[in-house]
Design an enzyme around this catalytic site. Sequence first.
Site, PDB file in Angstrom:
ATOM      1  N   CYS A 110       0.819  -1.226   0.000  1.00 33.23           N
ATOM      2  CA  CYS A 110       0.000   0.000   0.000  1.00 33.23           C
ATOM      3  C   CYS A 110       0.842   1.261   0.000  1.00 33.23           C
ATOM      4  O   CYS A 110       0.329   2.351  -0.258  1.00 33.23           O
ATOM      5  CB  CYS A 110      -0.940   0.007   1.205  1.00 33.23           C
ATOM      6  SG  CYS A 110      -1.975  -1.445   1.296  1.00 33.23           S
ATOM      7  N   HIS A 136      -3.611   7.007   3.358  1.00 35.22           N
ATOM      8  CA  HIS A 136      -3.969   5.704   2.785  1.00 35.22           C
ATOM      9  C   HIS A 136      -5.386   5.354   3.229  1.00 35.22           C
ATOM     10  O   HIS A 136      -5.733   5.489   4.405  1.00 35.22           O
ATOM     11  CB  HIS A 136      -2.966   4.645   3.270  1.00 35.22           C
ATOM     12  CG  HIS A 136      -3.331   3.259   2.845  1.00 35.22           C
ATOM     13  ND1 HIS A 136      -3.724   2.953   1.570  1.00 35.22           N
ATOM     14  CD2 HIS A 136      -3.376   2.088   3.548  1.00 35.22           C
ATOM     15  CE1 HIS A 136      -3.990   1.653   1.495  1.00 35.22           C
ATOM     16  NE2 HIS A 136      -3.790   1.118   2.675  1.00 35.22           N
ATOM     17  N   ASN A 174     -10.081  -0.398   0.349  1.00 35.17           N
ATOM     18  CA  ASN A 174      -8.623  -0.305   0.314  1.00 35.17           C
ATOM     19  C   ASN A 174      -8.123  -0.795  -1.048  1.00 35.17           C
ATOM     20  O   ASN A 174      -8.258  -1.979  -1.361  1.00 35.17           O
ATOM     21  CB  ASN A 174      -8.060  -1.170   1.455  1.00 35.17           C
ATOM     22  CG  ASN A 174      -6.551  -1.130   1.551  1.00 35.17           C
ATOM     23  OD1 ASN A 174      -5.873  -0.626   0.650  1.00 35.17           O
ATOM     24  ND2 ASN A 174      -6.023  -1.666   2.642  1.00 35.17           N
TER      25      ASN A 174
HETATM   26  O1  UT7 Z   1      -3.660  -1.657   3.677  1.00 38.21           O
HETATM   27  C1  UT7 Z   1      -2.885  -2.248   4.664  1.00 38.21           C
HETATM   28  C2  UT7 Z   1      -3.337  -1.843   5.942  1.00 38.21           C
HETATM   29  N1  UT7 Z   1      -4.519  -2.554   6.370  1.00 38.21           N
HETATM   30  C3  UT7 Z   1      -5.110  -2.142   7.421  1.00 38.21           C
HETATM   31  O2  UT7 Z   1      -4.665  -1.154   7.948  1.00 38.21           O
HETATM   32  C4  UT7 Z   1      -6.261  -2.916   8.015  1.00 38.21           C
HETATM   33  C5  UT7 Z   1      -6.114  -2.900   9.503  1.00 38.21           C
HETATM   34  N2  UT7 Z   1      -7.133  -3.622  10.249  1.00 38.21           N
HETATM   35  C6  UT7 Z   1      -8.435  -3.239  10.289  1.00 38.21           C
HETATM   36  O3  UT7 Z   1      -8.848  -2.342   9.594  1.00 38.21           O
HETATM   37  C7  UT7 Z   1      -9.335  -3.924  11.283  1.00 38.21           C
HETATM   38  O4  UT7 Z   1      -8.574  -4.685  12.164  1.00 38.21           O
HETATM   39  C8  UT7 Z   1     -10.423  -4.834  10.623  1.00 38.21           C
HETATM   40  C9  UT7 Z   1     -11.453  -3.965   9.921  1.00 38.21           C
HETATM   41  C10 UT7 Z   1      -9.784  -5.769   9.656  1.00 38.21           C
HETATM   42  C11 UT7 Z   1     -11.127  -5.619  11.724  1.00 38.21           C
HETATM   43  O5  UT7 Z   1     -11.702  -4.746  12.682  1.00 38.21           O
HETATM   44  P1  UT7 Z   1     -11.571  -5.105  14.244  1.00 38.21           P
HETATM   45  O6  UT7 Z   1     -12.330  -4.082  14.966  1.00 38.21           O
HETATM   46  O7  UT7 Z   1     -10.098  -5.232  14.523  1.00 38.21           O
HETATM   47  O8  UT7 Z   1     -12.340  -6.471  14.352  1.00 38.21           O
HETATM   48  P2  UT7 Z   1     -11.767  -7.885  14.841  1.00 38.21           P
HETATM   49  O9  UT7 Z   1     -10.828  -8.440  13.840  1.00 38.21           O
HETATM   50  O10 UT7 Z   1     -11.296  -7.748  16.256  1.00 38.21           O
HETATM   51  O11 UT7 Z   1     -13.087  -8.731  14.860  1.00 38.21           O
HETATM   52  C12 UT7 Z   1     -14.124  -8.455  15.796  1.00 38.21           C
HETATM   53  C13 UT7 Z   1     -15.219  -9.460  15.577  1.00 38.21           C
HETATM   54  C14 UT7 Z   1     -14.724 -10.911  15.564  1.00 38.21           C
HETATM   55  O12 UT7 Z   1     -15.708 -11.707  16.170  1.00 38.21           O
HETATM   56  P3  UT7 Z   1     -15.523 -12.193  17.690  1.00 38.21           P
HETATM   57  O13 UT7 Z   1     -14.258 -12.983  17.703  1.00 38.21           O
HETATM   58  O14 UT7 Z   1     -15.438 -10.935  18.506  1.00 38.21           O
HETATM   59  O15 UT7 Z   1     -16.768 -12.993  17.922  1.00 38.21           O
HETATM   60  C15 UT7 Z   1     -14.670 -11.232  14.084  1.00 38.21           C
HETATM   61  O16 UT7 Z   1     -14.843 -12.601  13.836  1.00 38.21           O
HETATM   62  O17 UT7 Z   1     -15.832  -9.233  14.307  1.00 38.21           O
HETATM   63  C16 UT7 Z   1     -15.844 -10.454  13.559  1.00 38.21           C
HETATM   64  N3  UT7 Z   1     -15.738 -10.118  12.152  1.00 38.21           N
HETATM   65  C17 UT7 Z   1     -16.802  -9.818  11.409  1.00 38.21           C
HETATM   66  N4  UT7 Z   1     -18.123  -9.758  11.675  1.00 38.21           N
HETATM   67  C18 UT7 Z   1     -18.963  -9.415  10.681  1.00 38.21           C
HETATM   68  C19 UT7 Z   1     -14.616 -10.017  11.402  1.00 38.21           C
HETATM   69  N5  UT7 Z   1     -14.947  -9.656  10.156  1.00 38.21           N
HETATM   70  C20 UT7 Z   1     -16.306  -9.526  10.126  1.00 38.21           C
HETATM   71  C21 UT7 Z   1     -17.220  -9.175   9.135  1.00 38.21           C
HETATM   72  N6  UT7 Z   1     -18.537  -9.140   9.453  1.00 38.21           N
HETATM   73  N7  UT7 Z   1     -16.847  -8.860   7.864  1.00 38.21           N
END
Ligand code: UT7
Length: 344
Positions: free
Chosen positions: A131, A271, A301
């Site tokens: 990125c 970004h 993204n």
């Molecule tokens: O370009 C390179 C740079 N990339 C980035 O900077 C991305 C960085 N990361 C992020 O943007 C975030 O970490 C995400 C958007 C990917 C995830 O957000 P989060 O607030 O960190 O969520 P999480 O991974 O902690 O997941 C929370 C919950 C989980 O369920 P449990 O374990 O709490 O029951 C996931 O399984 O949300 C669940 N989950 C979803 N639920 C509905 C993960 N993806 C989804 C989804 N829909 N699409």
Amino acid sequence: MSAAAPPVQHPRAKDGFRGRTCSITAVGSYVPTRVLTNADLEKMVDTTDEWITSRTGIKERRIAARDEYTSDIAAQAATRALHHAGLTANQLDLIILATITPDMLFPSTACLVQRKIGAHRAAAFDIEAACSGFIFGLEIGQQFIMSRTYNTILVIGAEKLSTIIDWSDRSTCVLFGDGAGAAILQNRPNSHGLLTVCMGSDGNKADLLSMPGGGSRCPATEKSVADRLHYLRMDGKETFKSAIGAMLTAAQEALRRCDIDIGRIKCVIPHQANQRIIDAVGERLGVRPDQVFVNVDRYGNTSAASVAIALDEAVRSGRVQRGDLILLVVFGAGLTWGAAVIEW
Ligand code: UT7
């Protein structure tokens, strides 16, 4: 900018810089026509529009056609940038293309773009900084301009990420989209252009965001396909934390090098990975929300294309005018990060 603000001094002036300046003289971008909405994704994986919107800010993203490759998307953006610059492809000396989704491992996608746009005189090569690729490309291009090696350079960030997304993995498939942005770099005496570009990397965190299959370590086999190794993988939480810290550090370093206060920046173009990351970086930098350009809601993204598309949209919408100071700040796999201060 306040009327009392002192004139900006180019950082190179301290080292006896004598007039040669690398400017972005035109930009262009292209996104595929097909729109994939959060409602569409609700039918594909166990997710909701509410979850995607509140956790990422993304509402929709663009998906390239099956027979539309990264080189096609890149060529469209390049053609628009050339048109805006009033140049023909034959006037290009060099093409630098940043991507993590090349048409194939080799030859470079830059060479395929060279053929498509008819840039017969140009040298062409790809770079890979995920990125952060577009900003890394700007810095490489700037070095060629300042060393008088080349005068007219095309820098492209282009991705067809839809081909490396695991469409059964809800934690990643909602985040990404396809698109391209391009910039023309030229020497422009009597203008400041690129004031500074900072780049950084941390290979110790290479595993946070990667695609394990397809390279020399893990070439394609039936097992690698069955193990889904040819798809992007991300530790979202750790990547999130690293992104905020690295983008903040890069932006502050770029401003420090130029001796510019954040209040003088007309437009911050970060970004476009996640609205929450954009907000956190903006808040820590001390910028008002209206100083920050955002299009993550419409494209998700797009990796190397992200800030390139955003820059083009900021220019075309009038958010950025000639003479304005802008700050680009990026972060990606590698890990890699960077920032650029530009007098537009
Ligand atoms: O370009 C390179 C740079 N990339 C980035 O900077 C991305 C960085 N990361 C992020 O943007 C975030 O970490 C995400 C958007 C990917 C995830 O957000 P989060 O607030 O960190 O969520 P999480 O991974 O902690 O997941 C929370 C919950 C989980 O369920 P449990 O374990 O709490 O029951 C996931 O399984 O949300 C669940 N989950 C979803 N639920 C509905 C993960 N993806 C989804 C989804 N829909 N699409």
